[in-house]
Design a protein around this motif. Structure first.
Motif, short mmCIF file in Angstrom:
data_model
loop_
_atom_site.label_atom_id
_atom_site.label_comp_id
_atom_site.label_asym_id
_atom_site.label_seq_id
_atom_site.Cartn_x
_atom_site.Cartn_y
_atom_site.Cartn_z
N LEU A 490 0.85 -1.19 0.00
CA LEU A 490 0.00 0.00 0.00
C LEU A 490 0.88 1.24 0.00
O LEU A 490 1.84 1.33 0.76
N SER A 491 0.53 2.20 -0.88
CA SER A 491 1.28 3.46 -0.93
C SER A 491 0.29 4.62 -0.87
O SER A 491 -0.85 4.53 -1.34
N CYS A 492 0.75 5.71 -0.28
CA CYS A 492 -0.01 6.95 -0.22
C CYS A 492 0.82 8.03 -0.87
O CYS A 492 2.04 8.12 -0.63
N SER A 493 0.20 8.86 -1.72
CA SER A 493 0.95 9.89 -2.45
C SER A 493 0.19 11.21 -2.42
O SER A 493 -1.00 11.26 -2.09
N ARG A 494 0.89 12.28 -2.82
CA ARG A 494 0.33 13.61 -2.73
C ARG A 494 -0.71 13.90 -3.81
O ARG A 494 -1.26 15.00 -3.83
N ASP A 495 -0.96 12.97 -4.70
CA ASP A 495 -2.04 13.15 -5.66
C ASP A 495 -3.39 12.70 -5.09
O ASP A 495 -4.36 12.52 -5.83
N ASP A 496 -3.45 12.49 -3.74
CA ASP A 496 -4.67 12.13 -3.02
C ASP A 496 -5.22 10.78 -3.44
O ASP A 496 -6.43 10.55 -3.48
N ILE A 497 -4.30 9.86 -3.75
CA ILE A 497 -4.69 8.51 -4.18
C ILE A 497 -3.89 7.50 -3.37
O ILE A 497 -2.68 7.66 -3.18
N LEU A 498 -4.56 6.43 -2.91
CA LEU A 498 -3.89 5.29 -2.32
C LEU A 498 -3.78 4.20 -3.38
O LEU A 498 -4.79 3.86 -4.03
N GLN A 499 -2.58 3.67 -3.57
CA GLN A 499 -2.35 2.63 -4.58
C GLN A 499 -2.07 1.31 -3.87
O GLN A 499 -1.25 1.23 -2.95
N LEU A 500 -2.75 0.25 -4.32
CA LEU A 500 -2.54 -1.09 -3.80
C LEU A 500 -1.87 -1.91 -4.91
O LEU A 500 -2.46 -2.14 -5.97
N VAL A 501 -0.61 -2.33 -4.65
CA VAL A 501 0.19 -3.03 -5.65
C VAL A 501 0.28 -4.50 -5.25
O VAL A 501 0.64 -4.82 -4.11
N ASP A 502 -0.05 -5.36 -6.18
CA ASP A 502 0.10 -6.81 -5.97
C ASP A 502 1.56 -7.17 -6.22
O ASP A 502 2.07 -7.03 -7.34
N LEU A 503 2.27 -7.60 -5.19
CA LEU A 503 3.70 -7.88 -5.31
C LEU A 503 3.97 -9.10 -6.18
O LEU A 503 5.08 -9.27 -6.67
N ARG A 504 2.97 -9.96 -6.38
CA ARG A 504 3.17 -11.10 -7.26
C ARG A 504 3.08 -10.67 -8.72
O ARG A 504 3.74 -11.25 -9.59
N LYS A 505 2.27 -9.63 -8.99
CA LYS A 505 2.15 -9.08 -10.34
C LYS A 505 2.18 -7.56 -10.17
O LYS A 505 1.16 -6.93 -9.91
N SER A 506 3.39 -6.99 -10.32
CA SER A 506 3.57 -5.58 -9.98
C SER A 506 2.76 -4.65 -10.87
O SER A 506 2.50 -3.50 -10.50
N ASN A 507 2.36 -5.12 -12.03
CA ASN A 507 1.55 -4.26 -12.91
C ASN A 507 0.08 -4.21 -12.51
O ASN A 507 -0.69 -3.42 -13.05
N ASP A 508 -0.30 -5.09 -11.59
CA ASP A 508 -1.69 -5.15 -11.14
C ASP A 508 -1.84 -4.18 -9.96
O ASP A 508 -1.39 -4.45 -8.84
N ARG A 509 -2.46 -3.03 -10.23
CA ARG A 509 -2.60 -2.00 -9.21
C ARG A 509 -4.05 -1.54 -9.12
O ARG A 509 -4.75 -1.47 -10.12
N VAL A 510 -4.47 -1.22 -7.89
CA VAL A 510 -5.82 -0.72 -7.63
C VAL A 510 -5.69 0.62 -6.93
O VAL A 510 -4.90 0.76 -5.98
#
Length: 570
Positions: A490-510
């Motif tokens: 899980l990442s938090c960024s200044r664009d006001d979006i939380l990104q959930l990255v699947d570590l098994r498939k790094s291109n799969d993000r929510v």
């Protein structure tokens, strides 16, 4: 002063002019003597010629005047004519010599004139140089006066510097004295705490030795341990948690036997191997609690003022019975959770500036914190003084995490480095240079993940110190968190979006968004719930937003009870 210098220059110039005239007169006299000797023969010849001319005139006059005398003979006339011719020839030669001498004299006069002109030029240059010397002397006197004044100022400044240095040393002593007194008081409290713990342990040993315990050897008939009526305390000995988690550990039928006494003593004694910060019980496998289902809170059940200044970091222990908070006031406070309230369990000192992050180890007995004073600090819960202080960063440390082995820690800093430390040696064993300000790190056994202000998440192989992957985001990354099963990031960024990255498939993000949610600062944190089903993050409007991982929808918005909420805890 300037007029006297001008008068002296004028007198010196007059003396030089008189000296020059005397020199010219001496030269003329010398030339007269030398040239007279050269023309002496010519003068003598000229005088003899005059005498002969006079004699001839007298003879001619005598002849003409006395008519009665007989006329001269032809021989006499011939001789006279011959003499006259010779004399005329000599006169011509003498005239030629005179012309030559005159030419030589003119040349010498020309040279003399040139020398005189050169002397006049030298005299004018000499006067100019004397004026320059006078001006230089005047400037030197002015510079000497300025130098004296500057020297006096320097002496005054140096005197003031010594006084200020003495004053600063006195101020420093006055500042150190209260700290020394506080250290003495803290050592006294620690000694009292150790003595009380030893007395309690001795009492428990006596009670254990006075009781008979019947233990059924068959594991199927083993009764579970009775739950303790006392609330768990963060200052309780970790061996008590070991005993509760493992159940009965002994097979002796009597608690008074030597085997059980030695076993209990070995269980409660804390053996530190050499200078290692790891204890013998830490090498044992300790079962960790697993949260099966997390419940979304709906309201605040307890509120209090925990720190004098702002709170930068909040973290629950593994069993969630202890809460640690760190703030700008440079301390970490421990709070026991009892019946929905917080009870102060102690304070951890040692940081020289504000705390930026807090991390419990899996046993819940050790704490690692990052600080604005460019260091990371390691405590044991029973001691308020840091066991280890890790220094080596050149700017503030933004994150500090335990590695999987728990004997190494990873720190990220604003100096664009990620460092791996060995707790046994309290030394840095590896430094990873990155390209941007590091805001947070998470790690597993051989993988380190760091977030940066250049809008990227980087994956590092800690064995080789190389970057294996970069994940670009749309805003400056402020925090990272790993799911309990280490499969999602899980990442938090200044664009006001939380990104959930699947570590098994790094291109799969929510991506998780919500109306009203705003990442208010570069230190805003987002975290997983203990079961990994929910995400929580603080917003600039003072509220806490909670999302459902499975549906991707906003589950709950807790009311805005803060001015700005940047810290959440799981």
């Amino acid at each position: 002063m300037i007029m006297a210098a001008s008068q002296r220059a004028r007198n010196s110039e007059l003396k030089q002019i008189e000296t020059w005239k005397r020199h010219v007169i001496r030269q003329l006299k010398y030339r007269n003597r030398t040239q007279t000797s050269v023309f002496q023969e010519l003068i003598q010849s000229y005088h003899s010629l005059l005498e002969k001319s006079k004699q001839r005139a007298l003879i001619t006059k005598g002849i003409l005047g006395s008519g009665s005398r007989p006329s001269l003979t032809e021989d006499s006339l011939t001789s006279l004519q011959t003499t006259t011719g010779e004399l005329a020839y000599q006169v011509v030669e003498l005239q030629q010599r005179i012309q030559i001498k005159e030419v030589t004299l003119d040349e010498q006069h020309t040279k003399l004139y040139e020398v005189q002109n050169h002397l006049r030029d030298l005299a004018s240059e000499h006067s100019v140089l004397q004026k320059s010397v006078a001006e230089v002397q005047t400037r030197n006197r002015l510079l000497k006066q300025e130098y004296d004044s500057l020297l006096e100022q320097h002496q005054n400044t140096e005197r003031t510097y010594r006084q200020e240095k003495l004053r600063s040393s006195e101020i420093l002593e006055n500042m150190i004295l209260p700290k020394q007194q506080a250290a003495v008081r803290m050592n006294h409290r620690n000694e009292k705490r150790v003595r009380a713990r030893e007395a309690s342990l001795h009492k428990e040993l006596q009670m254990a030795a006075s009781k008979n315990v019947n233990i059924i050897e068959e594991s199927v008939n083993m009764s579970p341990p009775r739950p303790s009526s006392r609330p768990s305390s963060p200052k309780s000995d970790p061996s008590e948690r070991l005993e509760r988690s493992h159940g009965p550990l002994f097979r002796s039928a009597s608690a008074t036997s030597p085997r059980i006494i030695s076993s209990i003593r070995g269980l409660f004694e804390r053996k530190i191997r050499g200078k290692s910060v790891c204890r013998s019980e830490e090498d044992l496998y300790i079962p960790l609690g697993v949260c099966l289902v997390a419940r979304v809170p709906t309201k605040a059940i307890f509120t209090m003022d925990a720190h004098e200044l702002g709170i930068n970091a909040v973290r629950f222990s593994t069993n969630s019975n202890l809460l640690a908070t760190g703030g700008t006031d440079r301390v970490i406070k421990l709070w026991g959770i009892e019946a929905g309230t917080l009870q102060n369990r102690g304070t951890l000192d040692g940081s020289n500036e504000g705390i930026t992050s807090i991390e419990f180890d899996p046993t819940g007995t050790r704490i690692l914190a990052a600080s604005y004073d460019k260091s990371a600090l390691f405590w044991r819960l029973e001691d308020s003084v840091p066991k280890v202080t890790l220094t080596g960063h050149s700017r503030k440390v933004t994150a500090a995490r335990f590695k999987y082995s728990q004997r190494q820690v990873v720190t990220g800093s604003a100096d664009r480095t990620v460092k791996i430390w060995d707790l046994q040696r309290a030394a840095c064993i590896q430094t990873i240079e990155v390209l941007s300000f590091c805001s947070d790190v998470v790690c597993s056994e051989y993988l380190i993940i760091s977030s940066h202000y250049d809008r990227k998440i980087r994956f590092w192989d800690s064995r080789a110190g190389t970057c294996t992957q970069e994940v670009p985001l749309q805003g400056r990354v402020t925090s990272l968190d790993l799911c309990p099963n280490h499969r999602q990031l899980l990442s938090c960024s200044r664009d006001d979006i939380l990104q959930l990255v699947d570590l098994r498939k790094s291109n799969d993000r929510v991506a998780f968004r919500a109306e009203g949610f705003k990442c208010g600062s570069d230190s805003t944190k987002a975290i997983f719930s203990p079961d990994g089903s929910f995400l929580a993050a603080g917003s600039a409007d003072g509220a806490v937003y909670i999302w459902n991982v499975n549906t991707g929808n906003l589950e709950k918005r807790l009311p805005d009870m803060h001015s700005v909420c940047t810290v959440t805890a799981s």
